[in-house]
Enzyme design. Structure first.
Site, mmCIF file in Angstrom:
data_model
loop_
_atom_site.group_PDB
_atom_site.id
_atom_site.type_symbol
_atom_site.label_atom_id
_atom_site.label_comp_id
_atom_site.label_asym_id
_atom_site.label_seq_id
_atom_site.Cartn_x
_atom_site.Cartn_y
_atom_site.Cartn_z
ATOM 1 N N SER A 191 15.227 20.933 -15.902
ATOM 2 C CA SER A 191 14.056 21.782 -16.082
ATOM 3 C C SER A 191 14.460 23.051 -16.825
ATOM 4 O O SER A 191 15.569 23.561 -16.649
ATOM 5 C CB SER A 191 13.462 22.147 -14.712
ATOM 6 O OG SER A 191 12.555 23.225 -14.831
ATOM 7 N N LYS B 141 16.373 20.926 -10.632
ATOM 8 C CA LYS B 141 15.643 19.701 -10.984
ATOM 9 C C LYS B 141 16.505 18.655 -11.691
ATOM 10 O O LYS B 141 17.348 18.977 -12.523
ATOM 11 C CB LYS B 141 14.456 20.034 -11.889
ATOM 12 C CG LYS B 141 13.360 20.849 -11.255
ATOM 13 C CD LYS B 141 12.668 20.087 -10.134
ATOM 14 C CE LYS B 141 11.873 18.904 -10.645
ATOM 15 N NZ LYS B 141 10.809 19.284 -11.586
ATOM 16 N N GLU C 140 9.768 7.934 -16.959
ATOM 17 C CA GLU C 140 8.390 8.380 -17.142
ATOM 18 C C GLU C 140 7.871 8.024 -18.531
ATOM 19 O O GLU C 140 6.726 7.597 -18.692
ATOM 20 C CB GLU C 140 8.309 9.894 -16.903
ATOM 21 C CG GLU C 140 8.516 10.267 -15.448
ATOM 22 C CD GLU C 140 8.671 11.766 -15.230
ATOM 23 O OE1 GLU C 140 8.752 12.168 -14.062
ATOM 24 O OE2 GLU C 140 8.710 12.523 -16.224
ATOM 25 N N HIS D 192 0.832 -1.214 0.000
ATOM 26 C CA HIS D 192 0.000 0.000 0.000
ATOM 27 C C HIS D 192 0.863 1.259 0.000
ATOM 28 O O HIS D 192 0.419 2.318 0.442
ATOM 29 C CB HIS D 192 -0.959 0.022 1.200
ATOM 30 C CG HIS D 192 -1.798 -1.210 1.319
ATOM 31 N ND1 HIS D 192 -2.968 -1.385 0.615
ATOM 32 C CD2 HIS D 192 -1.621 -2.337 2.051
ATOM 33 C CE1 HIS D 192 -3.486 -2.561 0.919
ATOM 34 N NE2 HIS D 192 -2.684 -3.170 1.790
#
Length: 482
Positions: free
Chosen positions: A285, A291, A298, A164
């Site tokens: 970024s 970043k 992704e 979970h």
């Protein structure tokens, strides 16, 4: 037919029609943009067919030799880029045959006897897929091999395990890598089954019912290196189950690759931070200098949708098509080829990325600060002392609540504190309360102890070797693809 006949192939069916095909229809029905990639496979299937025609006496040796020689020359023209196919000829198959007729006139026009485009296309695709699937296998093998290597490197590294997405129990990082490796090993079995489904020769089935000519299907099967013949001519030209097997493999694999990507993305976040990704597989970024984005992972995560969609596409296309061939099936390869290209893209980056992933053990250890991840160990300690599990669960639950209220790490309690909370606790409990000891004691078959992880790795290597031997046998059967 005169020896100098040079008519284009559409004449083969235009005898039935009083009007030329509308240009819009030609553009709408062509598949050249899709199937030109299979030119070498189509020529190789035609070579097997012409050899069989000579073998059965339907062509004499001189005719067969002329056709094969010119087919090989056409293959070289295609390789060199000197062959410009015509959309008006619809597909790769008719472009090649038209060029053959240009080169050797009426002799070339004899190639198609005993053959329909239905079994020709089926043969071409299967020849093409056999080689492509072996390439996919190489990528999958590389991926699994990297995971096994990472599991060996990290068998003794302790990290939090989750259910979970909440801390559950301490695990070996090697167990984490092996969990993903096991999923990809099942994918390898699915890929093997898909290859076996492809590895059948359809040539000689004709349009749907075979042929009145004395064709020798076994001859062409052996010439092309297929393991067996398809059994029923109607079923052969109508079904696309072998495509679906490939797409099912790809869809499940895509889900597994997506889940692995998601795990690494989460553990790479600042909030977790114990997975370190290589700079060369991340991006920055345009506005935020700090970043480091896991863009490759992704994108990999997003590929699962494409792979699942391809399966649904073909399932929907084939669900209501009556026997046998229908033109709907011309588009059967669009999703299939996109899937093959997608898989190649995944294998071009994922194994290399994983090979450079590092684990920050100190950062991972901070996740154990409250000691609550060891609660199950305490409950099982009580079970071994004769406390019924449900009672042990309740007692430890009360202890957990006390630790939270008092802001006391569970693994730092004194024996007196334990005995005040749980009278059955004794001195032997305290040495058990460390994440590493917890991991090492989970030594049941398939468990997370380093010993069990290494046993998994050894078994997985044996299975991987067996898969590789199987694929090596398939490679040996592949014909010369020009």
């Amino acid at each position: 037919m005169p020896d100098n006949w040079k008519g284009e192939l559409p004449l083969m069916w235009k005898g039935r029609f009083a009007q030329d095909t509308d240009e819009a229809v030609i553009n709408f029905t062509q598949s050249l943009d899709l199937d030109w990639r299979m030119a070498a496979a189509d020529i190789r299937g035609s070579i097997a067919h012409v050899r069989m025609l000579a073998h059965t006496g339907l062509l004499d040796a001189k005719e067969a030799g002329t056709i094969e020689k010119n087919l090989r020359e056409i293959a070289e023209e295609i390789k060199s880029g000197n062959f410009t196919p015509k959309v008006s000829l619809e597909d790769v198959h008719m472009n090649i045959e038209s060029r053959l007729i240009e080169k050797c006139s009426a002799t070339g026009a004899r190639l198609h006897m005993g053959r329909s485009r239905n079994d020709q296309v089926n043969t071409t695709v299967r020849l093409y897929l056999r080689k492509e699937l072996l390439g996919i296998w190489a990528g999958l093998e590389a991926l699994i091999s990297v995971l096994l290597k990472k599991a060996e490197e990290h068998a003794d590294v302790v990290v939090p395990g989750y259910t979970h997405l909440q801390q559950a129990q301490p695990i070996s990082m090697g167990q984490f890598w092996m969990a993903h490796a096991q999923a990809f090993m099942r994918d390898a079995k699915r890929l093997s089954a898909a290859y076996e489904a492809v590895d059948e020769s359809p040539l000689g089935c004709g349009a749907l019912a075979g042929s009145t000519l004395p064709l020798d299907r076994e001859f062409t099967r052996a010439d092309m290196g297929f393991s067996r013949l398809t059994e029923n001519s109607m079923d052969t030209v109508a079904h696309r189950d072998h495509f679906l097997d490939i797409l099912y493999f790809a869809a499940v694999f895509g889900g597994h690759a997506s889940r692995l990507s998601e795990d690494l993305i989460i553990y790479f976040t600042t909030e977790f931070g114990w997975v370190k990704l290589p700079d060369s597989f991340c991006t920055g970024s345009s506005i935020m200098p700090q970043k480091k984005n896991p863009d490759v992972l992704e994108i990999l995560r997003g590929k699962a949708g494409q792979l699942s969609g391809a399966l649904v596409d073909l399932l929907t296309m084939t669900k209501g098509i009556p026997l046998t061939y229908n033109r709907d099936l011309q588009d059967d390869k669009r999703s299939l080829f996109r899937t093959l290209d997608c898989l190649k893209g995944i294998f071009s980056v994922l194994p290399a990325l994983l090979s450079q992933v590092e684990i920050d053990e100190e950062r991972a250890g901070r996740g154990f600060a409250d000691g609550l991840i060891l609660a199950t160990d305490v409950a099982e300690y009580l079970v071994l002392r004769g406390v019924p599990f449900r009672s042990a669960h309740e007692k430890v639950g009360h202890a957990v609540r006390w630790c939270l209220e008092q802001e006391r790490p569970m693994d730092k309690l004194t024996l007196a504190e334990w005995q005040a909370l749980i009278p059955e606790a004794e001195e032997g409990l305290l040495p058990l309360l460390s994440p590493r000891r917890s991991m090492e004691r989970r030594d049941t078959a398939g468990g997370t102890s380093p010993r069990q992880v290494r046993a998994q790795i050894a078994r997985a290597k044996e299975k991987l070797d067996a898969f590789e031997r199987e694929m090596a046998e398939y490679r040996e059967k592949l014909p010369d693809m020009l």
